[in-house]
Design an enzyme around this catalytic site. Structure first.
Site, PDB file in Angstrom:
ATOM      1  N   ASP A 144       3.285   3.846   6.798  1.00 44.55           N
ATOM      2  CA  ASP A 144       2.432   3.634   7.971  1.00 44.55           C
ATOM      3  C   ASP A 144       3.195   3.141   9.192  1.00 44.55           C
ATOM      4  OD1 ASP A 144       2.980   0.940   6.944  1.00 44.55           O
ATOM      5  OD2 ASP A 144       1.416   0.273   8.318  1.00 44.55           O
TER       6      ASP A 144
ATOM      7  N   ARG B 147      -0.662   7.056   7.130  1.00 47.59           N
ATOM      8  CA  ARG B 147      -0.411   7.104   5.690  1.00 47.59           C
ATOM      9  C   ARG B 147      -0.899   8.416   5.080  1.00 47.59           C
ATOM     10  NH1 ARG B 147       1.061   1.817   4.042  1.00 47.59           N
ATOM     11  NH2 ARG B 147      -0.023   0.123   5.095  1.00 47.59           N
TER      12      ARG B 147
ATOM     13  N   ASP C 160      14.272  -0.178   1.970  1.00 44.78           N
ATOM     14  CA  ASP C 160      14.804  -0.350   3.324  1.00 44.78           C
ATOM     15  C   ASP C 160      15.780  -1.530   3.308  1.00 44.78           C
ATOM     16  OD1 ASP C 160      14.948  -0.925   6.146  1.00 44.78           O
ATOM     17  OD2 ASP C 160      13.081   0.126   6.463  1.00 44.78           O
TER      18      ASP C 160
ATOM     19  N   LYS D 156       0.795  -1.207   0.000  1.00 44.17           N
ATOM     20  CA  LYS D 156       0.000   0.000   0.000  1.00 44.17           C
ATOM     21  C   LYS D 156       0.843   1.279   0.000  1.00 44.17           C
ATOM     22  CE  LYS D 156      -3.479  -2.074   3.040  1.00 44.17           C
ATOM     23  NZ  LYS D 156      -4.012  -2.025   4.430  1.00 44.17           N
ATOM     24  N   GLY D 157       2.063   1.177   0.538  1.00 38.90           N
ATOM     25  CA  GLY D 157       2.840   2.375   0.865  1.00 38.90           C
ATOM     26  C   GLY D 157       3.001   3.410  -0.235  1.00 38.90           C
TER      27      GLY D 157
ATOM     28  N   LYS E 214      16.774   4.172   2.428  1.00 36.61           N
ATOM     29  CA  LYS E 214      17.405   4.033   3.754  1.00 36.61           C
ATOM     30  C   LYS E 214      18.551   3.023   3.616  1.00 36.61           C
ATOM     31  CE  LYS E 214      14.504   4.011   7.610  1.00 36.61           C
ATOM     32  NZ  LYS E 214      13.649   3.303   8.599  1.00 36.61           N
TER      33      LYS E 214
ATOM     34  N   ASP F  73       7.551   3.535  -1.982  1.00 35.37           N
ATOM     35  CA  ASP F  73       7.669   4.636  -1.023  1.00 35.37           C
ATOM     36  C   ASP F  73       9.012   4.608  -0.319  1.00 35.37           C
ATOM     37  OD1 ASP F  73       6.460   2.241  -0.030  1.00 35.37           O
ATOM     38  OD2 ASP F  73       6.137   3.219   1.880  1.00 35.37           O
TER      39      ASP F  73
ATOM     40  N   PHE G  17      12.285   5.727  12.461  1.00 30.71           N
ATOM     41  CA  PHE G  17      10.970   5.214  12.092  1.00 30.71           C
ATOM     42  C   PHE G  17      10.151   6.309  11.425  1.00 30.71           C
ATOM     43  CE2 PHE G  17       8.417   1.418  12.588  1.00 30.71           C
ATOM     44  CZ  PHE G  17       7.255   1.877  11.995  1.00 30.71           C
ATOM     45  N   VAL G  18      10.081   6.228  10.092  1.00 31.67           N
ATOM     46  CA  VAL G  18       9.410   7.293   9.335  1.00 31.67           C
ATOM     47  C   VAL G  18       7.991   6.892   8.942  1.00 31.67           C
ATOM     48  CG1 VAL G  18      11.472   8.447   8.469  1.00 31.67           C
ATOM     49  CG2 VAL G  18      10.583   6.491   7.215  1.00 31.67           C
TER      50      VAL G  18
END
Ligand code: PRP
Length: 183
Positions: free
Chosen positions: A162, A168, A106, A46-47, A134, A103, A155-156
């Protein structure tokens, strides 16, 4: 604008204005690269839904859009490493130039999986575009072809990202207060 969520935010990392300006540049870069190539923008849900909506409008190419829903975090803060497809794309992508829109990059688990998955399905080329990168958390050999912002290991949330499915809809990228996720 009033926000119920801002009390949970430690600091703003990327403002709405900074996001908008950077996406305009990214849209231009993609336009240069894909003119005449009819690329397929693939949003990883979903991000990436917020970024995708802004990116495709910042890039006035003849192109189409697709959506794939995957998850590997299952509400945890560290990736499980297993990528699960919850909703697959609905068309044959053989010979298409794919622009994968994320989005955040990581650990790299999600994009390493998707890159191999779509390579096996016969994409003509695969370009990885991520709003946030990141690199400090990378465990898989994946690099973005185009990244909006490099972010530290914090933690973004916001702008699609989310924590437990919330935040979101914040229009900027913020760092969540540790007490919110260590409850
Ligand atoms: C997030 C994000 C990326 C992925 C990046 O998705 O949207 O898809 O993690 O992390 P990685 O590089 O460590 O794989 P998530 O699984 O949390 O699902 P969501 O997009 O529905 O929030």
């Amino acid at each position: 604008m009033r926000s119920e969520m801002e009390n949970d935010i430690l600091k703003v990392l990327v403002t709405e204005e900074e996001i908008k300006a950077r996406i305009a540049e990214m849209g231009d870069a993609l336009y240069e690269k894909f003119q005449g190539k009819d690329p397929l923008f693939l949003s990883v849900l979903k991000g990436s839904f917020v970024f995708m909506a802004d990116l495709v409008r910042a890039c006035q190419l003849k192109s189409d859009v697709e959506f794939i829903a995957v998850s590997s975090y299952e509400n945890a803060t560290v990736s499980s490493g297993r990528v699960k497809i919850n909703h697959d794309i609905q068309q044959d992508i053989t010979g298409r130039h794919l622009i994968i829109v994320e989005d955040i990059l990581d650990s790299g688990n999600t994009l390493a999986f998707l890159r191999d998955y779509f390579k096996a399905k016969g994409a003509a080329s695969i370009t990885i575009v991520t709003l946030l990168d990141k690199p400090s958390r990378r465990t898989k050999a994946v690099t973005a072809d185009l990244a909006g912002f490099v972010v530290p290991d914090e933690f973004v949330v916001g702008y699609g990202l989310d924590y437990c499915q919330q935040y979101r809809n914040m229009p900027y990228i913020g760092v969540l207060k540790p007490e919110v996720y260590s409850k």
